[in-house]
Each structure stands twice: as structure tokens, then as C-alpha cells.
Scaffold this motif. Sequence first.
Motif, PDB file in Angstrom:
ATOM      1  N   MET A   1       0.834  -1.193   0.000  1.00 34.98           N
ATOM      2  CA  MET A   1       0.000   0.000   0.000  1.00 34.98           C
ATOM      3  C   MET A   1       0.874   1.251   0.000  1.00 34.98           C
ATOM      4  O   MET A   1       1.916   1.285   0.652  1.00 34.98           O
ATOM      5  CB  MET A   1      -0.899   0.034   1.249  1.00 34.98           C
ATOM      6  CG  MET A   1      -1.822  -1.136   1.405  1.00 34.98           C
ATOM      7  SD  MET A   1      -2.856  -0.998   2.888  1.00 34.98           S
ATOM      8  CE  MET A   1      -3.978   0.317   2.402  1.00 34.98           C
TER       9      MET A   1
ATOM     10  N   ASP B   1      -2.572  -0.232  -4.162  1.00 36.91           N
ATOM     11  CA  ASP B   1      -3.304  -0.919  -3.099  1.00 36.91           C
ATOM     12  C   ASP B   1      -3.483  -2.350  -3.590  1.00 36.91           C
ATOM     13  O   ASP B   1      -4.405  -2.647  -4.356  1.00 36.91           O
ATOM     14  CB  ASP B   1      -4.654  -0.222  -2.872  1.00 36.91           C
ATOM     15  CG  ASP B   1      -5.525  -0.931  -1.841  1.00 36.91           C
ATOM     16  OD1 ASP B   1      -5.001  -1.799  -1.123  1.00 36.91           O
ATOM     17  OD2 ASP B   1      -6.718  -0.618  -1.768  1.00 36.91           O
TER      18      ASP B   1
ATOM     19  N   MET C   1      -5.712   4.906   2.184  1.00 32.42           N
ATOM     20  CA  MET C   1      -5.286   5.272   0.831  1.00 32.42           C
ATOM     21  C   MET C   1      -5.803   6.655   0.450  1.00 32.42           C
ATOM     22  O   MET C   1      -5.129   7.412  -0.258  1.00 32.42           O
ATOM     23  CB  MET C   1      -5.746   4.237  -0.184  1.00 32.42           C
ATOM     24  CG  MET C   1      -4.972   2.924  -0.117  1.00 32.42           C
ATOM     25  SD  MET C   1      -3.168   3.082  -0.181  1.00 32.42           S
ATOM     26  CE  MET C   1      -2.915   3.937  -1.730  1.00 32.42           C
TER      27      MET C   1
END
Length: 413
Positions: free
Chosen positions: A347, A358, A376
Motif C-alpha cells: 500500500m 493498493d 489510501m
Amino acid sequence: MPLSLLRFAASKTHPEPRMFRRFNQLKESYDVVIIGAGGHGLAAAYYLARDYGITNICVLEKGYIGGGNTGRNTTIVRSNYLTPEGVQFYDASIRLWEDLAEDFDLNLFYSRRGHFTLAHSDSAMRTMRWRAEVNKHYGVESEVVDADFVHRVLPMMDLECGGHAPVLGALYHAPGAIVRHDAVAWGYGRGADLRGVEIHQQTAVTGIDVRSGKVVGVNTTRGYIHTDRVLSAVAGSTPAILDMVGLESPIFVHPLQAMVSEPTKPWLDPIIVSGSLHVYVSQSARGELVMGASLDPYELHSTRSTLDFVEGLAAHMLDLFPFLSPLKVVRQWAGMADMTPDFSPIMGKTPVEGFYLDAGWGTWGFKATPIAGKTMAHTLAENQPHPLIAGFSLDRFTDFSLTGERGAAAVGH
């Protein structure tokens, strides 16, 4: 169909709005392009719009919303992992899960059940104690229980497992839960859509335009998009997207299969997992037994299901619950699990400026949906990794700073 339901459907007084808008064409440019309209991609769009006011976002999906691994999992939510990074990350996810239906104003059928990870050997019991101590250190509710405790809660289980692998005890994780997976995708999608995010289904990415090490645009089957920020959240299709930006990763893709039985009256409240038998099972709100096993042992970019999987899993289910022999299997499916060597996700930022990743979720991505989206979104908005994902960066594989989660994630549950 009841007459009252037909009257509601035909009513002009209370018409139900569409869940998502439809768009005939793409705009020339967006602030952010997200590849993948599964749970993670839609959650990132939702939190970018809600928490950071970034709404000029395009979510691209080559199929349909939630049609990938978001709709191809066994819906289990838990946080009883082994590493400090994993435990804290998934514990934050559970806290988001508990309030998600209220956030969406949508019933997600979130049901807290309790989660038993069975131990069939002395070494497995040692691992359960290790996990329990790490969990407790970070405030996660987990405890090691003996076989008598398991029997009291699950008297219908054969603790001898047909003599193959007697149960010695278990790690019991009270917050373990299940949730309706498609509703999660719809909730995040609708929430993002209402805030101005555009979701374009049946739109595949054919290339990512990188110049002087920076993202400047995306090519799609419906035209070119100018953008300087791209998030890839495509699970098993990650290697193909990475090829477009000239990056390599240690991800390898294996099929992960599951199946459901015909419905029965409720009899199994907790979630049961056995790493030794390679089986995990829960009972849905409709009464189906939702069952899964470990990864298929070969690399394959496919969602084909097999007879070998059904035969093997059914045999292990009968070791645990012999009385299920008359029960019929009604359907089976497979997803593409994007595995990393240390069984932890990838990530954050990448060496290509403006390209964020991701991926690497393997068998445990669904339960991370809320916190993956939230972290994110922070990373894209601030251009800095969220503290919770510091241990999941891509460069850990070049620095040899791995986050070894295999001990708590090696079975697809």
C-alpha cells in the motif's frame, strides 16, 4: 411477490432513486483516477470525497461494481492477526465496520459472531498463545481456550475430527463477524456517487501514460483521460497494471475457491477456521453454509472453479461436522488472490510519481475494505503514507524489511 411490494414498486409518490448515476462519456481530465470499482477502490473514492473534499474523481471498472474479489469472498471480518502492523490495521478496520451501515444508511447485515481458529497440535497452540498476547497488547479481544470450551460452544462439532486431527484448543476472537459483501460495494459506491464521484463501469484501462517518471494520463477503451494521480486497486489484475508503468512486484496470483450449501435453519453462530484441515465456515443470514479452503497450489489468472476443490473441502467439513453428509452444495466460485511473500499487502506510493498502489491482499482483502479506503485516501490527498500502512510499503521488498503475517493469514479466511 406480495401485492404490497408491487404497489410500492409502481408508486409515483415514493420512487426509489437509482443506486448510481450513469455517464455517457468521460471528462477530459480528473484530479484522481482510481482503477477498480471493488470495495477498496470505491472506499478510497468515498473517503477522498467525504473527508478531503476531492470530488473530481473517476473510478474505472472493466466489469461491474463489486464483480471482482469483493463479490468473490466469504465475508469474514476479524483483527486477530500476528504482527503489530497487521493487528493495529485490522483493528482500525473493525471499528469502521461497526458504524458503516449507519454511515451509508444501508443495511449491510453486519453480524458479530465470534471467531474460533482451531488448534490441532502443540505447535499450533503455541502460535495461538503468541497471537493472543500480541492481540491483547494492542487492545484486541482474543484469548486461548481449551477443547472443553470449544465443545461447550460448539457441541455439534466432532472434536476428534474423524481421528485425523483432534482439536486441542482454539484462539477465540469475540469481535469476529460477517457482512454482506455486495452491499458494502453498493454503499461505498452510492456514497461516493452522491458526493460527485463518477463511476464508469465496462471501461477497461489499456495503458497509463508516464512521462519523465510522472503519471500524466490514462488510456481507456473509451478514450484518454488527463490526470496526475492514479490509484490501482485491482487485486489479481495488479501485475498487468504494473506492467503499464514499468514496475515489478513480488506478487503472484493463485485461485482461491469457495462454495455455499443449500439453506438450513440457523445452527452455527460462530465462525470456524482450521488451518490444519484447510477449512473455514460460517452460516449466512439466509441459512447457507459459506465455506472456503486454502489457495489452489498453482499460479493461474483465472476464476474457474474445480471438482477437486469441492471434494477436498467437503471431506474436511465432514471431519468437523459428520451430520452434514446429506447437505447439498448449490454453487461454487473462485477469485484471484494476489499474494505477497510475507502475506501482507502493498500500500502507498511507488517510484512512479503520482502512481499509488493498493494490492497484495491475497486471502484477506475484504475485511480491510474500510481502513484500506481510508488510509489510501489520506495517502493520495496528503501525498504521504498514512501511519497505519508504513509497514506495507512496496520498498520493503528491496530493503528486506518484511512484515511477516503468514502465521495468521495462511488460510484464506
